[in-house]
Design an enzyme around this catalytic site. Structure first.
Site: not given
Ligand code: GDP
Ligand code: IMO
Ligand code: MG
Length: 428
Positions: A12-13, A16, A40-41, A223, A330
């Site tokens: 995750g994170d 996306k 959380g995006h 996720q 990143k």
């Molecule tokens: P998601 O859940 O997959 O949409 O990812 P998140 O938003 O939770 O986490 C990704 C984080 O990295 C966010 O704060 C983005 O703004 C940041 N991000 C995405 N791509 C890049 C990158 O290429 N470089 C940097 N420094 N930050 C990035």
């Molecule tokens: P995005 O879409 C990272 C993790 C939680 C926990 C497990 C189960 O932003 O990538 P839940 O509340 O779904 O039953 O929790 O999954 N988790 C994530 N970790 N990014 C996420 O979403 C997540 N959504 C759930 O931390 O370990």
């Molecule tokens: Mg996220």
């Protein structure tokens, strides 16, 4: 005109939200098919930063229709909070469509999620506490409440009564909590009915018609592969299908309609919550990645666990999703390191594993076998072509591509929408 799936290849994170947002105005529909507001995006557009949870990232692109598919679990309070917040910032929210078959997250499932975690003690999953697990469990147990149930008070009451017959026993007798009140639950859910009604659609039909008409559709996963209920590090997973297969059941389209499956993957690895993580760094280097990459959860604010890139995970994600492309994000975070290690295989109790061990307890014992690459010092934030990258950064990317088994079509060099190197057009 393709149908493209964008999903997480790690835990995750991966970025996306940014990857989806970037496809932007060329996309007609962005469809969320799994998960809920556990996601959380963060999307950065110039000086504006948006944190999306339940809504697909496509909502930020003018002209794009955001769709919440049947596979999503919907917290109605969060839905309207998010819509109001975006609307007050001038984002057009009028096109949002929600599947009538999507399940809603009733308040008692948020309670159950939190108390269950507390009772698990040492065995806790570290969930986001949003009621995701209990709501998917209800769906499978056939005691869930769907969006379509909101519109008929008699049916809604019957369903809530049925669900609470079981749930209240558990809340009161097992967890020593107050029973949920049928009237209160029904009236809360009904309070959203009029507002949600105009958004409700047979989204499977809408999406299939859009495909027939040659529109461009992006299916955006919440996720990630390693959090998938089947293919992830069970039981330390979420409760939905975050892999490519989830698109078909969660959006109501057939597998033959998908043209491309894009895995978003960080140039290192992070994880939130409990569970095994072979390349995790518990030292200053982990702290360095967390600080430089700003690795704190968008949903719960928790510090993310950080570690090196894991090529075993990348190959596994390639396999279970049938990835056609990777978006490597990143890369900029790795700037300024003498050496950049990558996990190429695992050592499990003295035995080398080039592929993901099938047995979870073996995965718990996996120690990374690392290979080191030379680092680079130049600021890469303004690089826009592959050749702009320092030669060691190029070598690092090519090595990851080779060992991950999927071509790297785009490279993130910063959080902003523009900060990306495109090597192959994902919509071509
Ligand atoms: P998601 O859940 O997959 O949409 O990812 P998140 O938003 O939770 O986490 C990704 C984080 O990295 C966010 O704060 C983005 O703004 C940041 N991000 C995405 N791509 C890049 C990158 O290429 N470089 C940097 N420094 N930050 C990035
Ligand atoms: P995005 O879409 C990272 C993790 C939680 C926990 C497990 C189960 O932003 O990538 P839940 O509340 O779904 O039953 O929790 O999954 N988790 C994530 N970790 N990014 C996420 O979403 C997540 N959504 C759930 O931390 O370990
Ligand atoms: Mg996220």
């Amino acid at each position: 005109m393709p149908a493209v799936v964008v999903l997480g290849a790690q835990w995750g994170d991966e970025g996306k939200g940014k990857a989806t947002d970037q496809l932007g105005s060329r996309v007609d529909y962005v469809v969320k098919f799994n998960g809920g507001n556990n996601a959380g995006h963060t999307v950065v557009v110039g000086d504006e930063k948006y944190a999306l949870h339940l809504l697909p990232s496509g909502i930020l692109s003018p002209g794009c229709t955001p769709v919440i598919g049947n596979g999503v679990v919907v917290d109605l309070e969060v839905l309207f909070q998010e819509l109001d917040a975006l609307s007050s910032r001038g984002v057009d929210i009028s096109r949002l469509l929600i599947s009538s078959s999507a399940h809603v997250i009733p308040s008692y499932n948020r309670t159950l999620d939190k108390v269950t975690e507390r009772f698990l003690g040492k065995r806790q999953i570290g969930t986001t506490g949003r009621g995701i697990g209990p709501t998917y469990a209800d769906k499978m147990s056939r005691v869930g409440i769907r969006i379509s149930d909101l519109f008929d008070e008699k049916i809604l009451r019957e369903k809530v009564e049925g669900a609470l017959e079981q749930k209240n026993q558990i809340l009161v007798k097992v967890y020593n909590r107050r029973a949920a009140d049928v009237d209160a639950v029904v009236s809360e859910l009904r309070s959203y009915a009029d507002r949600v009604r105009p958004m409700v659609a047979d989204t499977s039909l809408v999406l299939n018609q859009a495909l027939d008409a040659g529109k461009t559709l992006v299916f955006e996963a919440g996720q990630a592969t390693m959090l998938d209920v089947d293919h992830g590090t069970y039981p330390f997973v979420t409760s939905s299908s975050a892999t490519a297969g989830g698109v078909c059941t969660g959006a109501g389209i057939g597998p033959t309609r998908v043209d491309r499956v894009v895995g978003v993957i960080k140039a290192y690895t992070t994880r939130v919550g409990e569970g095994p993580f072979p390349t995790e760094l518990l030292d200053d280097m982990g702290e360095h990645l967390r600080k430089t990459g700003r690795e704190y959860g968008v949903t719960t604010g928790r510090p993310r666990r950080c570690g090196w890139y894991d090529a075993v995970v990348a190959r596994y994600a390639g396999r279970v999703n049938g990835l056609t492309d990777l978006v490597l994000t990143k890369l900029d975070v790795l700037t300024g390191m003498e050496k950049v290690p990558v996990c190429v295989a695992y050592d499990v109790d003295g035995v080398r594993h080039d592929e993901m061990p099938v047995d979870q307890s073996a995965f718990h014992h996996a120690k990374p076998i690392l290979e080191e690459f030379d680092g680079w010092w130049e600021d890469i934030g303004l690089c826009r072509t592959f050749e702009d990258l320092p030669v060691n950064a190029q070598r690092y990317v090519l090595a990851l591509e080779e060992m991950s088994g999927t071509r790297i079509s785009a490279i993130g060099v910063g959080a902003d929408r523009e900060a990306t190197i495109v090597r192959h057009d994902l919509l071509d």
